[in-house]
Design an enzyme around this catalytic site. Structure first.
Site, PDB file in Angstrom:
ATOM      1  CG  ASP A 234      -1.970   1.129   1.317  1.00  0.00           C
ATOM      2  OD1 ASP A 234      -2.634   1.265   0.233  1.00  0.00           O
ATOM      3  OD2 ASP A 234      -1.862   1.689   2.267  1.00  0.00           O
TER       4      ASP A 234
ATOM      5  CD  GLU B 241      -2.159   2.302  -3.572  1.00  0.00           C
ATOM      6  OE1 GLU B 241      -3.317   2.876  -3.698  1.00  0.00           O
ATOM      7  OE2 GLU B 241      -1.966   2.328  -2.416  1.00  0.00           O
TER       8      GLU B 241
END
Length: 529
Positions: A203, A268
Site C-alpha cells: 500500500d 501501489e
C-alpha cells in the site's frame, strides 16, 4: 493457468478480494476468511493465477484495515491464524498463489508502539514515528496536507510535538529514517512469508520516506480554474513522498523475498505527478517486481490515453514491469465510469475485459469485475468510508465499489450473508449475480473465462512486446508478441477500419468485409496474425 516457476508473476492475473465483502460465513454481516475459502473454486474456475487480499490484520478499522494495530495476527472480524492457514492451503491446492496487503507506511494510533511513542520524547519508541516541533507561532512544521482532508500534522500535548499522518489522524506515519523501524517491518513480512504467502501488495509504496528537512510542498504546477474538492490535490508533493531514500528500502524488501522461492512484490504508486516514471523506477535494479498506478483507474477512455500509458512505461523502464488494473477498492467501478462511452453495461464490461487482458504486463482484476458489476448508489446515511463522510457530495467515497459480492440473485442479500450486511446489496448489483451468468452463453462471466483462457494459453499475450498501429480515435490497435492483433472501438458508434489480415480468434460486434473490419459500438476483435 497457474505458474509454478519463479517468474510466475510476470504476465500473471491477480484477483483482488475485499474480504469484508466477499462471503460471510459466521452470520455477522461481514465477510471473513472462511467465506473466502468457501468461494475459492469460483476464482480458480475463472483461470487467474493469484489472489490478493485487502488488509486482514488486527485493526480498529478506522480505515477498514488500513490502520494496523498488530502486523502478525488476524483481526477477529475475519477469523484466526488457523483460518488463514487453511485458506492458504486450499488456495494452493487449487493452483492459486496468495498475496496479502502490507500497509507499511503507517500503523494504527492504537498500535502499542505508537502508544509508547506518544508518551514522551525519550522512550524506546520515541523516534519510531515522524515527530516535529511546532513553529514559533505554534502552527505545524510545514504545509503538508492529509489525503483525507486538512493538515497532515496532529498535535500531541504529552510530547509538545506534532506527528505526521498522510492519511487519517488515526494512521500515524512510521519513521523510515530509523533503521530499527525498517528492520522491524521487514520482520513482519518474514512472518507471513514463513506462513506460505506468495507475495505482497504494498500500500502507498511511494510514501514510506519523507523529506528529513521537512520542507514544505510547493503548489501544483498545473493550472487550476478553481479549488480542488480535496486541497491535497492543490500541491506538488515534492517533499512529503517520493523521496530517493525509498529506493534503498525497496531493494531491502526485494532481498528479503529473494531468500524464498517464487515470491513477488507489487507496489501501489499513489501519485498524480509522473506516476508512470515512478512505476518504472521502482521496478528496476532489484526493487519491486511490479508496480501499478491509478492511470488506468480514472475516467479517461481514449485510445491515446491507453497507448500513452503503455508506451511511456516501456520507453522509460524497458527492464521494469507494470501491473495494470481498471478497478479496485478505491475507485468507481469501471463499468460505471465508462458508461458515457458504452452502448450497454455488458458491452463495455466485455470490451474492458478484452482490453485489460490483452495488455503487456501483469493484471489485477477486482472482485465482481468478472460479473460486469457496477457502482452502488448509496445514501449518505449508508456510508462507512471516511473519505465519503468528509467530502460528500463532491466525492462520495469508496463504499460504492466495496458493496458485497453477489452470488445468488434470489437469495437474501444476494447470497453474501443471511443477516444485514455491513454495506447494503442494492437491486442493480444483485441483478448481475454469479448464478445468473454461470454457464450462460454470452454472459460477462463466461466472456471473462474465455479471455482468461486465451491469455493463459499464449505467452505472447502475457509477456510479448506491444507494437501499436497508427489509428485515429476512437480506434486502438496493437500487435502483441507478433502473434495477435487486438483492435478496439472505444466508442458507442459503429466504426469501419482497414482489416490487416489474420484469423479472428475472439471478438464482439466485429465482422470482416473484404479488406475492411466493421466494429459496432464497443466492438473489438483479436486476430491471430
Amino acid at each position: 493457468m497457474s505458474k509454478a516457476h519463479a517468474d510466475w508473476w510476470k504476465g500473471s492475473v491477480i484477483y483482488q478480494i475485499y474480504p469484508r465483502s466477499y462471503q460471510d460465513s459466521n452470520h455477522d454481516g461481514i465477510g471473513d476468511l472462511n467465506g473466502i475459502t468457501e468461494r475459492l473454486p469460483h476464482i480458480a474456475d475463472l483461470g487467474v493465477d493469484a489472489i490478493w487480499l485487502s488488509p486482514i490484520f488486527t485493526s480498529p478499522m478506522a480505515d477498514m484495515g488500513y490502520d494496523v494495530s498488530d502486523y502478525t495476527d488476524i483481526d477477529p472480524t475475519f477469523g484466526t491464524l488457523d483460518d488463514f492457514d487453511a485458506m492458504v492451503a486450499r488456495a494452493h491446492e487449487l493452483g492459486l498463489k496468495v498475496m496479502v496487503d502490507q500497509v507499511l507506511n503507517h500503523s494504527s494510533d492504537q498500535h502499542p508502539f505508537f502508544q509508547e511513542s506518544r508518551q514522551s520524547c525519550d522512550n524506546p519508541k520515541a523516534d519510531w514515528y515522524v515527530w516535529a516541533d511546532p513553529q514559533h507561532d505554534g502552527s505545524p512544521p510545514n504545509n503538508w496536507q492529509s489525503i483525507f482532508g486538512g493538515c497532515a500534522w496532529q498535535w500531541e500535548p504529552r510530547r509538545g510535538q506534532y506527528y505526521l499522518h498522510n492519511f487519517l489522524k488515526q494512521q500515524p506515519d512510521l519513521n523510515f529514517h530509523n533503521p530499527d523501524v525498517q528492520e522491524w517491518l521487514l520482520g513482519t513480512m518474514r512472518f507471513w512469508l514463513e506462513r506460505g504467502v506468495d507475495g505482497f501488495r504494498l500500500d502507498t509504496v511511494n510514501f514510506y520516506f519523507h523529506d528529513a528537512l521537512l520542507r514544505s510542498d510547493p503548489s501544483d504546477f498545473r493550472k487550476k480554474s478553481k479549488p480542488e474538492w480535496n486541497p491535497y490535490n492543490m500541491q506538488y508533493h515534492l517533499f512529503s513522498k517520493n523521496q530517493p531514500e525509498n529506493l534503498a528500502f525497496l531493494q531491502k524488501m526485494r532481498a528479503l523475498l529473494d531468500e524464498y522461492d517464487a515470491r513477488t512484490l507489487v507496489g501501489e504508486v499513489g501519485e498524480s505527478h509522473h506516476p508512470i516514471e515512478i512505476m518504472g523506477e521502482y521496478t528496476t535494479d532489484n526493487r519491486l517486481h511490479m508496480a501499478y498506478s491509478f492511470e488506468m483507474l480514472g475516467f479517461n477512455f481514449s485510445a491515446a490515453h491507453f497507448r500513452k500509458q503503455i508506451e511511456d512505461f516501456y520507453t522509460g523502464a524497458p527492464n521494469g514491469w507494470p501491473c495494470w488494473a481498471f478497478s479496485n477498492h478505491d475507485v468507481v467501478r469501471h463499468v460505471s465510469r465508462w458508461m458515457p462511452h458504452a452502448v450497454s453495461q455488458d458491452a463495455i464490461a466485455k470490451q474492458a475485459c478484452a482490453l485489460l487482458l490483452s495488455q503487456q504486463g501483469s493484471i489485477c482484476l477486482y472482485q465482481g469485475e468478472e460479473l460486469g458489476q457496477t457502482e452502488s448508489a448509496l445514501e449518505y446515511a449508508e456510508l462507512t468510508d471516511p473519505q465519503g463522510l468528509t467530502f460528500w457530495p463532491e466525492d462520495k467515497g469508496r463504499d460504492g465499489c466495496r458493496t458485497p459480492m453477489v452470488w445468488s440473485q434470489d437469495a437474501e442479500n444476494a447470497g453474501f450473508s443471511d443477516v444485514q450486511p455491513w454495506l447494503p446489496v442494492k437491486a442493480p448489483q444483485a441483478s448481475r449475480s454469479a448464478d445468473t451468468q454461470r454457464g450462460v452463453a454470452g454472459s460477462v462471466l463466461e466472456f471473462y473465462r474465455r479471455m482468461l483462457r486465451l491469455r493463459g494459453e499464449h505467452t505472447s499475450l502475457q509477456t510479448g512486446d506491444t507494437v501499436f498501429d497508427e489509428t485515429a480515435e476512437p480506434i486502438l490497435s496493437f500487435v502483441r508478441g507478433g502473434e495477435f492483433r487486438c483492435v478496439f472501438n472505444l466508442s458507442p458508434a459503429q466504426q469501419r477500419v482497414e482489416h490487416k489480415g489474420g484469423t479472428l480468434v475472439l471478438g464482439e460486434s466485429a465482422s470482416v468485409d473484404g479488406d475492411a473490419l466493421n466494429l459496432g459500438g464497443n466492438g473489438f476483435a483479436l486476430f491471430r496474425v
